[in-house]
Scaffold this motif. Sequence first.
Motif, PDB file in Angstrom:
ATOM      1  N   ASP A  29       0.817  -1.207   0.000  1.00  0.00           N
ATOM      2  CA  ASP A  29       0.000   0.000   0.000  1.00  0.00           C
ATOM      3  C   ASP A  29       0.853   1.260   0.000  1.00  0.00           C
ATOM      4  N   GLU A  30       2.173   1.069  -0.180  1.00  0.00           N
ATOM      5  CA  GLU A  30       3.093   2.200  -0.274  1.00  0.00           C
ATOM      6  C   GLU A  30       3.226   2.672  -1.724  1.00  0.00           C
ATOM      7  N   ARG A  31       3.908   3.783  -1.928  1.00  0.00           N
ATOM      8  CA  ARG A  31       4.169   4.286  -3.280  1.00  0.00           C
ATOM      9  C   ARG A  31       4.994   3.297  -4.076  1.00  0.00           C
ATOM     10  N   PHE A  32       6.212   3.019  -3.569  1.00  0.00           N
ATOM     11  CA  PHE A  32       7.159   2.151  -4.272  1.00  0.00           C
ATOM     12  C   PHE A  32       7.532   0.982  -3.366  1.00  0.00           C
ATOM     13  N   ILE A 191       8.167  -3.058  -8.014  1.00  0.00           N
ATOM     14  CA  ILE A 191       9.294  -3.133  -8.940  1.00  0.00           C
ATOM     15  C   ILE A 191      10.225  -4.265  -8.534  1.00  0.00           C
ATOM     16  N   ILE A 192      10.447  -5.209  -9.451  1.00  0.00           N
ATOM     17  CA  ILE A 192      11.426  -6.269  -9.223  1.00  0.00           C
ATOM     18  C   ILE A 192      12.757  -5.792  -9.780  1.00  0.00           C
ATOM     19  N   SER A 193      13.766  -5.754  -8.936  1.00  0.00           N
ATOM     20  CA  SER A 193      15.039  -5.196  -9.387  1.00  0.00           C
ATOM     21  C   SER A 193      16.181  -5.658  -8.496  1.00  0.00           C
ATOM     22  N   HIS A 194      17.375  -5.715  -9.108  1.00  0.00           N
ATOM     23  CA  HIS A 194      18.614  -5.945  -8.368  1.00  0.00           C
ATOM     24  C   HIS A 194      19.384  -4.642  -8.173  1.00  0.00           C
ATOM     25  N   GLN A 195      18.943  -3.567  -8.792  1.00  0.00           N
ATOM     26  CA  GLN A 195      19.733  -2.343  -8.847  1.00  0.00           C
ATOM     27  C   GLN A 195      19.609  -1.518  -7.566  1.00  0.00           C
ATOM     28  N   ARG A 197      20.204   1.541  -7.093  1.00  0.00           N
ATOM     29  CA  ARG A 197      19.600   2.867  -7.288  1.00  0.00           C
ATOM     30  C   ARG A 197      18.078   2.803  -7.329  1.00  0.00           C
ATOM     31  N   ILE A 198      17.535   1.677  -7.722  1.00  0.00           N
ATOM     32  CA  ILE A 198      16.084   1.519  -7.670  1.00  0.00           C
ATOM     33  C   ILE A 198      15.641   1.119  -6.268  1.00  0.00           C
ATOM     34  N   LEU A 199      16.389   0.211  -5.639  1.00  0.00           N
ATOM     35  CA  LEU A 199      16.055  -0.167  -4.266  1.00  0.00           C
ATOM     36  C   LEU A 199      16.100   1.036  -3.338  1.00  0.00           C
ATOM     37  N   ASP A 200      16.953   1.995  -3.664  1.00  0.00           N
ATOM     38  CA  ASP A 200      17.139   3.158  -2.800  1.00  0.00           C
ATOM     39  C   ASP A 200      15.929   4.092  -2.791  1.00  0.00           C
ATOM     40  N   ILE A 201      15.023   3.970  -3.778  1.00  0.00           N
ATOM     41  CA  ILE A 201      13.834   4.828  -3.778  1.00  0.00           C
ATOM     42  C   ILE A 201      12.627   4.119  -3.174  1.00  0.00           C
ATOM     43  N   ALA A 202      12.802   2.855  -2.792  1.00  0.00           N
ATOM     44  CA  ALA A 202      11.666   2.057  -2.322  1.00  0.00           C
ATOM     45  C   ALA A 202      11.239   2.474  -0.916  1.00  0.00           C
ATOM     46  N   ASP A 203       9.939   2.478  -0.703  1.00  0.00           N
ATOM     47  CA  ASP A 203       9.401   2.682   0.643  1.00  0.00           C
ATOM     48  C   ASP A 203       9.472   1.383   1.439  1.00  0.00           C
ATOM     49  N   LYS A 204       9.392   0.264   0.713  1.00  0.00           N
ATOM     50  CA  LYS A 204       9.497  -1.052   1.341  1.00  0.00           C
ATOM     51  C   LYS A 204      10.296  -1.957   0.415  1.00  0.00           C
ATOM     52  N   ILE A 205      11.159  -2.786   0.995  1.00  0.00           N
ATOM     53  CA  ILE A 205      11.908  -3.778   0.225  1.00  0.00           C
ATOM     54  C   ILE A 205      11.518  -5.165   0.737  1.00  0.00           C
ATOM     55  N   MET A 216      11.861  -8.405   4.992  1.00  0.00           N
ATOM     56  CA  MET A 216      10.925  -7.376   4.558  1.00  0.00           C
ATOM     57  C   MET A 216      10.992  -6.213   5.534  1.00  0.00           C
ATOM     58  N   GLY A 217      11.031  -5.010   4.984  1.00  0.00           N
ATOM     59  CA  GLY A 217      11.075  -3.839   5.843  1.00  0.00           C
ATOM     60  C   GLY A 217      11.321  -2.587   5.032  1.00  0.00           C
ATOM     61  N   THR A 218      11.599  -1.500   5.714  1.00  0.00           N
ATOM     62  CA  THR A 218      11.884  -0.240   5.039  1.00  0.00           C
ATOM     63  C   THR A 218      13.253  -0.294   4.383  1.00  0.00           C
ATOM     64  N   LYS A 219      13.493   0.664   3.514  1.00  0.00           N
ATOM     65  CA  LYS A 219      14.802   0.758   2.856  1.00  0.00           C
ATOM     66  C   LYS A 219      15.921   0.838   3.885  1.00  0.00           C
ATOM     67  N   ASP A 220      15.719   1.652   4.910  1.00  0.00           N
ATOM     68  CA  ASP A 220      16.758   1.827   5.935  1.00  0.00           C
ATOM     69  C   ASP A 220      17.015   0.544   6.709  1.00  0.00           C
ATOM     70  N   GLU A 221      16.009  -0.302   6.817  1.00  0.00           N
ATOM     71  CA  GLU A 221      16.175  -1.561   7.548  1.00  0.00           C
ATOM     72  C   GLU A 221      16.822  -2.639   6.694  1.00  0.00           C
ATOM     73  N   ILE A 222      16.496  -2.685   5.410  1.00  0.00           N
ATOM     74  CA  ILE A 222      16.894  -3.816   4.560  1.00  0.00           C
ATOM     75  C   ILE A 222      18.116  -3.534   3.698  1.00  0.00           C
ATOM     76  N   LEU A 223      18.184  -2.333   3.097  1.00  0.00           N
ATOM     77  CA  LEU A 223      19.237  -2.074   2.114  1.00  0.00           C
ATOM     78  C   LEU A 223      20.648  -2.198   2.680  1.00  0.00           C
ATOM     79  N   PRO A 224      20.949  -1.681   3.883  1.00  0.00           N
ATOM     80  CA  PRO A 224      22.320  -1.855   4.401  1.00  0.00           C
ATOM     81  C   PRO A 224      22.721  -3.317   4.523  1.00  0.00           C
TER      82      PRO A 224
END
Length: 244
Positions: A29-32, A191-195, A197-205, A216-224
């Motif tokens: 239910d998020e944007r990205f 969006i399905i992606s390995h990139q 720069r795309i993961l960095d704009i996600a509200d949820k990964i 599963m979680g926010t960008k700040d929780e998952i991307l690092p």
Amino acid sequence: MLELKNITYFVDDENNQKGILKDVSFTVDERFVAITGPNGGGKSTLAKVIAGIVKPTSGQIIFDGQDITDLNITERANLGISYAFQQPVRFKGLTVKDLIQLAAGEQKNVTDICSVLSEVGLCAKDYINREVNASLSGGELKRIEIAMILARGTKFSVFDEPEAGIDLWSFQNLIKVFERMHEQTNGSLLIISHQERILDIADKIIVVSGGKVTAMGTKDEILPELLSASSAPAACPTLTDKIN
């Protein structure tokens, strides 16, 4: 809002059932929202299940409060779900103009079509009357497909690796297109992606590996954690193994 409840999908493999998706549950239910993970983990199959191309063996899909589990791809499209293939389809005999108008569901004037094409980095005068056949590269087809979804303006859009084949067109422009889609529809993009720069704009990964949601979680929780795993000598198998 899209909700997946305990989605499972098995296929027959030499008289044995092979699990492609295993009890997958999440909401969008998020944007990205970005789905990532190792190749062969079930991400593209999951996208096709959402679009209605593949029917799950069990589980339930709810879209804006309606059970759409048994609806086909056309019925889901009519409800406002768009899907962009990882490998776009060629349509011999149809021009780019034809496809944009079909996607929009109405007659579009040349100015409107040119505007949509320019948003995805294509010079309209070079493409509007071109046939969508083997003369177009994979990257050109990918941009045309994104233009079609822009023209449709649906409230839920699924993109399977939209960055593939468009390396000459900056990622920043691609991200701007996604942002405009959200502004126009106030909907969600999956969006399905390995990139990165795309993961960095996600509200949820959402990380999918071995047919399961493993993180599963926010960008700040998952991307690092993803970046750490991808740079380690032996990356954690439950996280993506291909961050470029």
